[in-house]
Design a protein around this motif. Structure first.
Motif, short mmCIF file in Angstrom:
data_model
loop_
_atom_site.label_atom_id
_atom_site.label_comp_id
_atom_site.label_asym_id
_atom_site.label_seq_id
_atom_site.Cartn_x
_atom_site.Cartn_y
_atom_site.Cartn_z
N ARG A 8 -13.76 9.55 21.41
CA ARG A 8 -14.63 10.52 20.75
C ARG A 8 -13.84 11.29 19.70
NH1 ARG A 8 -19.38 12.57 23.29
NH2 ARG A 8 -20.33 14.32 22.16
N GLU A 45 -23.50 14.87 18.00
CA GLU A 45 -23.12 14.94 19.42
C GLU A 45 -23.95 13.96 20.25
OE1 GLU A 45 -20.76 16.48 20.92
OE2 GLU A 45 -20.34 18.45 20.06
N ARG A 46 -25.24 13.85 19.94
CA ARG A 46 -26.10 12.94 20.70
C ARG A 46 -25.66 11.49 20.52
NH1 ARG A 46 -30.31 16.53 19.10
NH2 ARG A 46 -31.06 15.13 17.46
N ASP A 51 -22.47 10.93 22.40
CA ASP A 51 -22.75 10.86 23.84
C ASP A 51 -23.18 9.44 24.23
OD1 ASP A 51 -22.13 13.50 24.33
OD2 ASP A 51 -24.22 14.20 24.27
#
Length: 254
Positions: free
Chosen positions: A15, A243-244, A247
């Motif tokens: 990430r 962010e989604r 994820d």
């Protein structure tokens, strides 16, 4: 030195750090913008000081920088003056005065990292890099092209130059003319991350380039820039949207 931007492991999907730009023109605008950004908890804040109307007043920059650091809720701050030659805002300072500003800000201990353009005068780069090393401030050596995406070999050479000149991080940001250009940047990212010892940051800009901001970390880009309140470059995506996606990518690695 406190390593804020860390090298990605080759052959591992990780990430990236999310960085939100701070582009307020006045202290009041910066206060409002920072309040919005900190609630979204990015990993890094980039203060694009070329947007700041009082850039010519060193004390004002330092005092604003102190306020930002005190109110950033522990989020590290990257200090950036983007030149007009690389897509930045017009300013009244010449290159020598910009270098003096960087020196004053670094000595004031209000920032955690600085952006230094590879196209800057050699003396300016040497001065900033030397003081940054002394003050344990991470340096991002950057190159931006808002008109095109150069060939793969040229981009690899730029990132190698960043390492050879002593930068702690190498960064390139390019404008794609096609989706193939976006793939070139992804390929450069993967290869440079394997070959270089420093972390790298890469991105394509604009609507087509927005894809690179979503999957760049999978190829080894250590940072993805996202909108906290206001974008600083074309193609930036809102933090919550990025962010989604990250994820989903993280979830696929389980």
């Amino acid at each position: 030195m406190s390593t804020i931007i860390k090298k990605m492991e080759a052959e591992h999907i990780q990430r990236p750090l999310i960085c939100a730009p701070l582009v307020g023109k006045t202290f009041a605008a910066i206060k409002e913008e920072l309040f919005v950004i900190t609630k979204k908890q990015p990993g890094l804040i980039e203060w694009r000081v070329d947007f700041f109307e009082e850039l010519h007043k060193t004390e004002s920059v330092i005092e604003t920088g102190k306020w930002i650091k005190e109110n950033a809720k522990g989020i590290p701050v990257l200090f950036t003056r983007r030149s007009t030659r690389e897509g930045g805002e017009p300013i009244s300072l010449n290159e020598e005065q910009v270098t003096d500003l960087y020196v004053s800000v670094m000595k004031a201990d209000v920032i955690d990292a600085v952006d230094v353009e590879l196209s800057s005068p050699e003396e300016a780069k040497e001065t900033i890099l030397s003081l940054a090393k002394e003050k344990e401030i991470q340096t991002v050596m950057s190159f931006h092209d808002f008109s095109k995406t150069p060939e793969k070999e040229a981009l690899l050479a730029v990132l190698k130059q960043a390492q050879e000149e002593g930068g702690d991080v190498g960064k390139i940001a390019l404008m794609p003319q096609s989706l193939h250009d976006v793939l070139i940047v992804a390929e450069v990212t993967e290869e440079a991350n394997r070959e270089l010892t420093i972390p790298i940051i890469t991105m394509s800009m604009g609507p087509k380039g927005a894809l690179s901001r979503l999957f760049g970390g999978a190829f080894g880009s250590a940072v993805s820039f996202a909108v906290g309140q206001t974008a600083s470059a074309p193609g930036q995506i809102a933090i919550d949207q990025l962010e989604r996606v990250l994820d989903v990518i993280d979830g696929s690695q389980v």
